[in-house]
Motif scaffolding. Structure first.
Motif, mmCIF file in Angstrom:
data_model
loop_
_atom_site.group_PDB
_atom_site.id
_atom_site.type_symbol
_atom_site.label_atom_id
_atom_site.label_comp_id
_atom_site.label_asym_id
_atom_site.label_seq_id
_atom_site.Cartn_x
_atom_site.Cartn_y
_atom_site.Cartn_z
ATOM 1 N N ASN A 6 0.843 -1.181 0.000
ATOM 2 C CA ASN A 6 0.000 0.000 0.000
ATOM 3 C C ASN A 6 0.886 1.241 0.000
ATOM 4 O OD1 ASN A 6 -1.765 2.090 0.440
ATOM 5 N ND2 ASN A 6 -2.861 1.071 2.094
ATOM 6 N N LYS A 7 0.809 2.036 -1.063
ATOM 7 C CA LYS A 7 1.610 3.252 -1.180
ATOM 8 C C LYS A 7 0.790 4.505 -0.949
ATOM 9 C CE LYS A 7 5.380 1.326 -3.386
ATOM 10 N NZ LYS A 7 6.628 1.630 -3.956
ATOM 11 N N GLY A 8 -0.494 4.338 -0.618
ATOM 12 C CA GLY A 8 -1.317 5.495 -0.302
ATOM 13 C C GLY A 8 -2.452 5.703 -1.280
ATOM 14 N N VAL A 9 -3.185 6.768 -1.060
ATOM 15 C CA VAL A 9 -4.353 7.112 -1.860
ATOM 16 C C VAL A 9 -3.905 7.775 -3.158
ATOM 17 C CG1 VAL A 9 -6.440 8.528 -1.916
ATOM 18 C CG2 VAL A 9 -5.766 7.377 0.199
ATOM 19 N N ILE A 10 -4.457 7.326 -4.263
ATOM 20 C CA ILE A 10 -4.144 7.916 -5.572
ATOM 21 C C ILE A 10 -5.018 9.133 -5.824
ATOM 22 C CG2 ILE A 10 -4.268 7.535 -8.064
ATOM 23 C CD1 ILE A 10 -3.397 4.661 -7.507
ATOM 24 N N LEU A 11 -6.302 8.995 -5.573
ATOM 25 C CA LEU A 11 -7.250 10.082 -5.797
ATOM 26 C C LEU A 11 -8.417 9.888 -4.843
ATOM 27 C CD1 LEU A 11 -7.888 12.520 -7.647
ATOM 28 C CD2 LEU A 11 -9.044 10.923 -9.168
ATOM 29 N N LYS A 12 -8.818 10.948 -4.175
ATOM 30 C CA LYS A 12 -9.892 10.876 -3.191
ATOM 31 C C LYS A 12 -11.049 11.745 -3.664
ATOM 32 C CE LYS A 12 -8.726 12.353 0.954
ATOM 33 N NZ LYS A 12 -8.421 12.545 2.368
ATOM 34 N N SER A 13 -12.264 11.244 -3.498
ATOM 35 C CA SER A 13 -13.418 12.028 -3.937
ATOM 36 C C SER A 13 -14.660 11.637 -3.161
ATOM 37 C CB SER A 13 -13.656 11.809 -5.427
ATOM 38 O OG SER A 13 -14.084 10.489 -5.654
ATOM 39 N N GLY A 14 -15.737 12.340 -3.431
ATOM 40 C CA GLY A 14 -17.029 12.004 -2.872
ATOM 41 C C GLY A 14 -17.211 12.339 -1.406
ATOM 42 N N MET A 15 -16.363 13.183 -0.869
ATOM 43 C CA MET A 15 -16.475 13.527 0.539
ATOM 44 C C MET A 15 -17.660 14.471 0.773
ATOM 45 S SD MET A 15 -13.157 13.134 -0.499
ATOM 46 C CE MET A 15 -12.843 14.742 -1.074
ATOM 47 N N ALA A 16 -18.316 14.308 1.878
ATOM 48 C CA ALA A 16 -19.370 15.249 2.252
ATOM 49 C C ALA A 16 -18.709 16.487 2.838
ATOM 50 C CB ALA A 16 -20.297 14.611 3.274
ATOM 51 N N GLY A 17 -19.211 17.630 2.487
ATOM 52 C CA GLY A 17 -18.644 18.868 3.038
ATOM 53 C C GLY A 17 -17.514 19.379 2.171
ATOM 54 N N ILE A 18 -16.317 19.386 2.700
ATOM 55 C CA ILE A 18 -15.167 19.961 2.004
ATOM 56 C C ILE A 18 -14.385 18.864 1.299
ATOM 57 C CG2 ILE A 18 -13.041 21.286 2.287
ATOM 58 C CD1 ILE A 18 -15.536 22.906 2.882
ATOM 59 N N GLY A 19 -14.061 19.068 0.023
ATOM 60 C CA GLY A 19 -13.279 18.116 -0.754
ATOM 61 C C GLY A 19 -11.812 18.475 -0.774
ATOM 62 N N ASP A 20 -11.023 17.713 -1.521
ATOM 63 C CA ASP A 20 -9.581 17.944 -1.613
ATOM 64 C C ASP A 20 -9.238 19.323 -2.163
ATOM 65 O OD1 ASP A 20 -8.815 15.582 -0.510
ATOM 66 O OD2 ASP A 20 -8.317 14.604 -2.405
ATOM 67 N N ASP A 21 -10.111 19.881 -2.997
ATOM 68 C CA ASP A 21 -9.812 21.181 -3.604
ATOM 69 C C ASP A 21 -10.315 22.347 -2.759
ATOM 70 O OD1 ASP A 21 -12.519 20.986 -3.981
ATOM 71 O OD2 ASP A 21 -12.432 20.996 -6.161
ATOM 72 N N GLU A 22 -10.683 22.067 -1.488
ATOM 73 C CA GLU A 22 -11.109 23.094 -0.526
ATOM 74 C C GLU A 22 -12.463 23.712 -0.859
ATOM 75 O OE1 GLU A 22 -9.214 24.046 2.239
ATOM 76 O OE2 GLU A 22 -7.693 22.586 1.762
ATOM 77 N N GLU A 23 -13.190 23.169 -1.843
ATOM 78 C CA GLU A 23 -14.521 23.669 -2.163
ATOM 79 C C GLU A 23 -15.555 22.676 -1.659
ATOM 80 O OE1 GLU A 23 -14.995 24.542 -6.283
ATOM 81 O OE2 GLU A 23 -13.063 25.535 -6.420
ATOM 82 N N ILE A 24 -16.776 23.139 -1.499
ATOM 83 C CA ILE A 24 -17.864 22.245 -1.108
ATOM 84 C C ILE A 24 -18.032 21.198 -2.211
ATOM 85 C CG2 ILE A 24 -20.340 22.092 -0.620
ATOM 86 C CD1 ILE A 24 -18.746 23.510 1.564
ATOM 87 N N TYR A 25 -18.124 19.936 -1.821
ATOM 88 C CA TYR A 25 -18.281 18.848 -2.783
ATOM 89 C C TYR A 25 -19.685 18.862 -3.379
ATOM 90 C CZ TYR A 25 -18.593 14.194 -4.744
ATOM 91 O OH TYR A 25 -18.777 13.146 -5.588
ATOM 92 N N ASP A 26 -19.763 18.911 -4.698
ATOM 93 C CA ASP A 26 -21.028 18.916 -5.429
ATOM 94 C C ASP A 26 -21.034 17.699 -6.347
ATOM 95 O OD1 ASP A 26 -23.192 19.292 -7.104
ATOM 96 O OD2 ASP A 26 -22.587 21.287 -7.773
ATOM 97 N N ALA A 27 -21.800 16.674 -6.003
ATOM 98 C CA ALA A 27 -21.810 15.417 -6.741
ATOM 99 C C ALA A 27 -22.323 15.561 -8.167
ATOM 100 C CB ALA A 27 -22.654 14.384 -6.007
ATOM 101 N N THR A 28 -23.010 16.654 -8.477
ATOM 102 C CA THR A 28 -23.486 16.832 -9.854
ATOM 103 C C THR A 28 -22.394 17.354 -10.773
ATOM 104 O OG1 THR A 28 -24.273 19.102 -9.528
ATOM 105 C CG2 THR A 28 -25.826 17.310 -9.042
ATOM 106 N N GLN A 29 -21.295 17.841 -10.205
ATOM 107 C CA GLN A 29 -20.207 18.399 -11.006
ATOM 108 C C GLN A 29 -18.862 17.715 -10.770
ATOM 109 O OE1 GLN A 29 -20.755 20.675 -13.428
ATOM 110 N NE2 GLN A 29 -22.877 20.386 -12.855
ATOM 111 N N LYS A 30 -18.635 17.264 -9.561
ATOM 112 C CA LYS A 30 -17.350 16.662 -9.201
ATOM 113 C C LYS A 30 -17.481 15.143 -9.161
ATOM 114 C CE LYS A 30 -15.898 20.737 -6.867
ATOM 115 N NZ LYS A 30 -15.094 21.302 -5.838
#
Length: 92
Positions: A6-30
């Motif tokens: 296990n070398k770690g997370v490649i890409l993280k998404s689908g978080m409720a609230g704040i996502g990796d890009d510091e914006e509110i996660y919007d499932a219709t766009q992200k």
């Protein structure tokens, strides 16, 4: 699994609230990262195409040596879909 490391997370998404890009996660766009396909182009660059049922199909370039995304790509480039267009499982 023998030989797996296990070398770690490649890409993280689908978080409720704040996502990796510091914006509110919007499932219709992200994306909610699923169904990845990894491939090499004619120049030997490594790519991952992946999808999200609601957010669309995305592509991003990966480091050939590590398999991790190259820096400063965010989720990558959106190719098509969004707003719950029900598109999944891209393959190159």
């Amino acid at each position: 699994m023998k030989g797996y490391k296990n070398k770690g997370v490649i890409l993280k998404s689908g978080m409720a609230g704040i996502g990796d890009d510091e914006e509110i996660y919007d499932a219709t766009q992200k994306p909610n990262v699923v169904d990845p396909d990894v491939f090499f182009d004619k120049e030997g660059r490594l790519w991952m195409i992946y999808c999200s049922y609601s957010g669309g199909i995305f592509i991003m370039e990966l480091d050939v040596n590590t398999g991790f995304p190259l820096p400063d790509q965010g989720y990558g480039k959106k190719l098509l879909g969004a707003n719950h267009a029900r598109i999944e499982a891209p393959y190159m």
